[in-house]
Design a protein around this motif. Structure first.
Motif, PDB file in Angstrom:
ATOM      1  N   THR A   1      42.629   2.443  12.589  1.00  0.00           N
ATOM      2  CA  THR A   1      42.029   1.113  12.617  1.00  0.00           C
ATOM      3  C   THR A   1      41.659   0.660  11.203  1.00  0.00           C
ATOM      4  O   THR A   1      41.821  -0.509  10.841  1.00  0.00           O
ATOM      5  CB  THR A   1      40.781   1.106  13.523  1.00  0.00           C
ATOM      6  OG1 THR A   1      41.184   1.422  14.851  1.00  0.00           O
ATOM      7  CG2 THR A   1      40.086  -0.234  13.517  1.00  0.00           C
TER       8      THR A   1
ATOM      9  N   ASP B   1      46.052  -3.237  17.900  1.00  0.00           N
ATOM     10  CA  ASP B   1      45.212  -2.036  17.875  1.00  0.00           C
ATOM     11  C   ASP B   1      44.931  -1.588  19.304  1.00  0.00           C
ATOM     12  O   ASP B   1      44.122  -2.196  20.001  1.00  0.00           O
ATOM     13  CB  ASP B   1      43.908  -2.331  17.122  1.00  0.00           C
ATOM     14  CG  ASP B   1      43.183  -1.048  16.712  1.00  0.00           C
ATOM     15  OD1 ASP B   1      43.491   0.018  17.291  1.00  0.00           O
ATOM     16  OD2 ASP B   1      42.314  -1.120  15.819  1.00  0.00           O
ATOM     17  N   GLU B   2      45.606  -0.554  19.740  1.00  0.00           N
ATOM     18  CA  GLU B   2      45.470  -0.005  21.085  1.00  0.00           C
ATOM     19  C   GLU B   2      45.628  -1.071  22.165  1.00  0.00           C
ATOM     20  O   GLU B   2      44.702  -1.345  22.940  1.00  0.00           O
ATOM     21  CB  GLU B   2      44.116   0.712  21.229  1.00  0.00           C
ATOM     22  CG  GLU B   2      43.912   1.739  20.116  1.00  0.00           C
ATOM     23  CD  GLU B   2      42.901   2.825  20.484  1.00  0.00           C
ATOM     24  OE1 GLU B   2      42.479   2.887  21.652  1.00  0.00           O
ATOM     25  OE2 GLU B   2      42.576   3.638  19.601  1.00  0.00           O
TER      26      GLU B   2
ATOM     27  N   GLN C   1      40.794  -3.458  18.460  1.00  0.00           N
ATOM     28  CA  GLN C   1      40.657  -2.310  19.359  1.00  0.00           C
ATOM     29  C   GLN C   1      39.794  -2.672  20.571  1.00  0.00           C
ATOM     30  O   GLN C   1      40.122  -2.329  21.692  1.00  0.00           O
ATOM     31  CB  GLN C   1      40.031  -1.136  18.604  1.00  0.00           C
ATOM     32  CG  GLN C   1      39.988   0.130  19.428  1.00  0.00           C
ATOM     33  CD  GLN C   1      39.716   1.348  18.555  1.00  0.00           C
ATOM     34  OE1 GLN C   1      39.823   1.301  17.328  1.00  0.00           O
ATOM     35  NE2 GLN C   1      39.368   2.447  19.184  1.00  0.00           N
TER      36      GLN C   1
HETATM   37 MG   LIG Z   1      40.775   2.920  16.124  1.00  0.00          MG
END
Ligand SMILES: [Mg+2]
Ligand SMILES: Nc1ncnc2c1ncn2[C@@H]1O[C@H](COP(=O)(O)OP(=O)(O)O)[C@@H](O)[C@H]1O
Lengths: 251, 612
Positions: free
Chosen positions: A43, A169-170, A85
């Motif tokens: 991240t 992010d994810e 995220q």
């Molecule tokens: Mg992360």
């Protein structure tokens, strides 16, 4: 053609290097997965590429521009869209308004203090909404959406700027198995139709190996290995950090 | 040379009390995340109680005993207020906490007035330290030397307390990470009450220590709280050493500024604060907020009232406003005009608060700048009312551009404190720049043009201007720019990530709200026929917030209802009793406890069947 070139990227938090010299490239139209255990610095890398954090060292070239240390909004205008995220949208606005505002920003029309937003960019917003399969949610308030819908809305907002590189992010974290499939096929479609490059952080190995053309493994702030999914999958060191240290694989 | 050294020492002595108050505020905030307005009241009470105890016990050793006893008594009072009131508000939005503690301040003010009377209380000389010492050929009061030693001593003791004791470590853990402290099984209730006790005690000690130097007055509370806010913002929230440093800095500015030109100290304070905030927005020794822990601004969900109801409501309100003159005499008309003026003021505040998510605690500054702008033009330059009404929003708008540039760099309670400090600076300028503003007396003879002198005509004029301004604000709120502001409020992270210049958008939003408040200020000046510094005093800023709360953030009719309720209530209470401040304070506290979303907001919730 190389779209994004990251060299020697470093970021310290209070004396500890979260990212300790990272190099990687992303080519135009390529789909790359960034994986690694929690706390590896994934991240943080995204935040430096996206302009949320200023790197302590290193260079980031995007499409001929040096963007390390630039403002997030400037980077976005160059054509890098991102998601977070923890899914982030404008919670008090409706789904459609979320997209309108992103589109208006892209067209530099946000300084206008007199027109009513009601009729602006509606067609384009609905078009984006259709692309993420949320036409029936247009008037919902973002705060009321289910998490999976929130992720899709976030993706649509990121697409409003017509990016050439998407940082996700994810994207599938917190989603059920079937929702993951829906979201990833959405992303696949976006890649095909818009020819946008995607760099995504992911913990689900099925998703990684099913969708990425190339995989970069980050561990303790450094690139451990990168290459084709098959190569990475069979690498002992990767097995080691994922299985040996008992890190979370699929959460 | 000697003279300057002595002046420096005077500054150091002045820093002691300021440090005690500011570090108490900072400690309490660090643990509870509540900015406690009533902290200034504890300072004032500390002085008052010590005064009475000294009288009672005799001026000998009695003073020193009173110092200690008063601090403990007021500390206990602070703890009681924490248990009875604040504990219920920890989960409320910051705005409600701030306003509720201001309610406490009002109640304490009237209680103090009732108990000690309106006169200034001249304290005793400090026994044993009433003489002075010769230094560089100058005389330095012994008591000043005592204060100079006391400040660093308290700093040292606090540092030891925080680093060497188990309790202190818990306080630090809670300051750094509340969730973690909770997870460690810290008994939060006791910890919070304990910190409140300590913080209030420090404030009271600060107040009591001032007794030998300056008389205790009923204005001490607001004066010190504004200064303490400056110290905390400059020193860095949560840093005790930062508070010390900043207190010394500010006190020295006062000590030396006075030599050059008494009025210049305010400007100096402003400049220093500005420089610090530009270079280090989180204060001299504060730490930048960890982006991961930043709590998102409370999301006020727009009302789910159906459109037809809104339209009916607006028509009803318009009908009442149009028909009002037929029902009311001159007095009623003036009252109604005042309601209109404050409705615009509240709406402008509602704009930055509701749409922009910025808590301004000094919005009266712009009401005042508008009023003064118009009044100066008319009375000093002889221009007509019409010009005054044009200049009012411009003057306030420029003021808001200047102050806002700094304010938008902060968020949440930091912004609230800074805006209040700016408003206090504007107030001080109006109060002290006698030649231009007339000081305390203000500016007289600010009358409307001949055609608008009748209360009826002026009422319609105000109605037209206010209606236009409200419509304009509403229009902006639903424009792309208004949505950019909302976006910045909902998530500045995402806003920047889709190309929005958050600071700039907030800055212009702040300035626009300031201009609208200035418009109200212009109307107010010609309504009253005079302008005085009270128009931009802290209570007026709070009145605006209370109106917004009464009406509910994020509603259109809200500010009007809020203004009508508050102006009406004040008039009623003030005519019925002379403790109107206390009654108002109690009302505010009750309101914050009962309706943490504002009255209209609650109606909206009931309407939607109780969904949040
Ligand atoms: Mg992360
Ligand atoms: N803003 C921050 N302040 C301090 N430490 C941080 C911050 N962001 C991340 N870290 C730390 O940096 C390391 C890497 O974090 P991150 O990049 O979020 O990891 P990943 O995304 O790979 O799980 C972690 O140890 C994390 O605690």
């Amino acid at each position: 053609m190389t779209l994004l070139a990251v060299r020697g990227l470093v970021k310290y938090f209070g004396g500890v290097a979260a990212v300790a010299g990272v190099d990687f490239d992303v080519a135009a139209g390529e789909v790359v997965a960034l994986i690694g255990p929690n706390g590896a610095g994934k991240t943080t890398c995204f935040n430096m590429v996206g302009g949320q954090l200023v790197p302590d060292a290193g260079t980031i070239h995007f499409d001929g521009h040096e963007i390390a240390g630039r403002q997030a909004r400037a980077i976005w205008r160059l054509g890098i869209g991102r998601t977070f995220q923890i899914a982030t949208t404008f919670a008090s606005m409706t789904v459609l308004e979320n997209l309108q505002i992103a589109l208006l920003s892209h067209r530099r029309r946000l300084a206008d203090p007199v027109s009513s937003i009601k009729s602006l960019e509606i067609a384009a917003a609905r078009d984006l909404l259709a692309q993420v399969g949320m036409t029936d949610r247009a008037e919902r308030q973002a705060a009321e959406l289910a998490y999976g819908e929130l992720k899709r809305l976030e993706l649509a907002v990121a697409l409003a700027g017509e990016p050439r590189l998407l940082l996700l992010d994810e994207p599938t974290a917190g989603l059920g198995k079937s929702e993951r499939g829906v979201l990833m096929s959405l992303i696949d479609r976006v890649v095909q139709t818009r020819r946008v490059a995607v760099l995504f952080i992911e913990h689900d190995m099925d998703v990684v190996f099913g969708h990425a053309g190339r995989v970069i493994v980050l561990d303790r702030g450094r690139v451990l290995i990168e290459g084709a999914p098959d190569v990475v999958r069979n690498d002992e060191r990767v097995k080691d950090i994922y299985l040996g240290r008992g890190a979370v694989v699929a959460c | 040379m000697g003279f300057y050294v002595v002046q420096f020492l005077t500054g150091l002595a002045g820093a002691a009390s300021l440090f005690l108050v500011a570090c108490g505020l900072s400690l309490v905030f660090g643990v509870t995340r509540v900015v406690n307005f009533a902290h200034g009241s504890f300072y004032m009470l500390g002085a008052f109680v010590a005064y009475s105890l000294t009288k009672w016990w005799g001026a000998g050793l009695g003073f020193w005993a009173a110092l200690v006893a008063s601090s403990v008594i007021v500390g206990a009072l602070g703890a009681a207020i924490e248990v009875l009131l604040l504990r219920r508000l920890y989960r409320s939005p910051e705005l409600y906490q701030l306003v509720a503690t201001f309610g406490v301040l009002l109640v304490v003010q009237d209680a103090a007035l009732a108990l000690w009377g309106p006169d200034n209380l001249l304290g005793p000389r400090a026994p044993g330290l009433s003489g002075s010492v010769a230094l560089f050929g100058q005389r330095v009061p012994q008591y000043d030397l005592f204060l100079i030693v006391l400040g660093p001593t308290v700093l040292l003791l606090l540092t030891l307390l925080l680093t060497r004791t188990r309790w202190g470590r818990l306080v630090r853990a809670a300051t750094e990470d509340r969730d973690m402290a909770a997870a460690l099984g810290v008994n939060q209730r006791h910890l919070f009450t304990g910190v409140f006790f300590l913080g209030s005690l420090l404030a009271a000690l600060g107040g009591a220590l001032q007794l030998p130097r300056a008389p205790a007055t009923l204005f001490m509370d607001l004066n010190i709280i504004a200064e303490a806010f400056v110290v905390v913002v400059v020193g860095g929230m949560g840093s005790i050493f930062g508070a010390f440093l900043a207190a010394v800095l500010i006190a020295e500015l006062h000590a030396f500024g006075i030599l050059i030109f008494p009025q210049v100290t305010i400007v100096l304070v402003f400049v220093v604060m500005a420089v610090v905030l530009v270079v280090r927005p989180w204060g001299l020794l504060g730490r930048p907020e960890d982006a991961r822990h930043r709590t998102p601004t409370e999301i006020a969900t727009p009302l789910g009232v159906p459109r037809c109801l809104v339209v009916i409501g607006l028509i009803a309100v318009a009908a009442v406003l149009m028909a009002w003159p037929a029902m009311a005499g001159d007095y009623g008309l003036k009252l109604a005009t005042e309601v209109l003026v404050f409705a615009l003021f509240a709406a402008s505040l509602n704009f930055i608060l509701g749409v922009g998510g910025m808590i301004s605690f000094g919005h009266a500054a712009y009401l005042g700048l508008g009023a003064y702008g118009a009044a100066l033009l008319v009375s000093r330059l002889g221009w007509p009312m019409e010009a005054g009404l044009v200049v009012a929003p411009l003057a306030a708008g420029f003021g808001a551009l200047l102050f806002g540039w700094f304010c938008v760099r902060l968020s949440g309670v930091y912004l609230a404190m800074l805006s209040l400090a700016f408003a206090q600076i504007a107030w001080s300028v109006a109060f002290q720049w006698y030649d231009v503003t007339g000081g305390d007396n203000g500016i007289q003879g600010v009358w409307p043009s001949a055609w608008a002198t009748s209360p009826l005509v002026y009422y319609y004029l105000a109605l037209a201007v206010v209606a236009a301004a409200l419509f304009g604000l509403h229009r902006v709120a639903s424009s792309p720019f208004g949505y950019a502001l909302r976006a910045a409020r909902d998530s500045s992270l995402l806003s920047e990530a889709i190309g929005i210049d958050v600071k700039q958008v907030r800055w212009f939003g702040f300035a626009l709200a300031g201009a609208a408040a200035g418009m109200a200020g212009g109307l107010y000046a010609f309504l009253k026929g005079n302008v005085s510094p009270t128009v931009m005093a802290i209570p007026v800023s709070i009145d605006g917030l209370v109106m917004v709360l009464l009406g509910g953030v994020q509603t259109v009719v809200g500010p009007l209802l809020g203004a009508a309720t508050l102006v009406g209530l004040k008039t009623e209470i003030a005519s019925a009793t002379n403790v109107w401040r206390g009654v108002l304070g109690a009302l505010i506290i009750g309101l914050a406890l009962l309706f943490p979303r504002g009255i209209v907001g609650h109606l909206g919730r009931w309407h939607r069947g109780g969904r949040p």
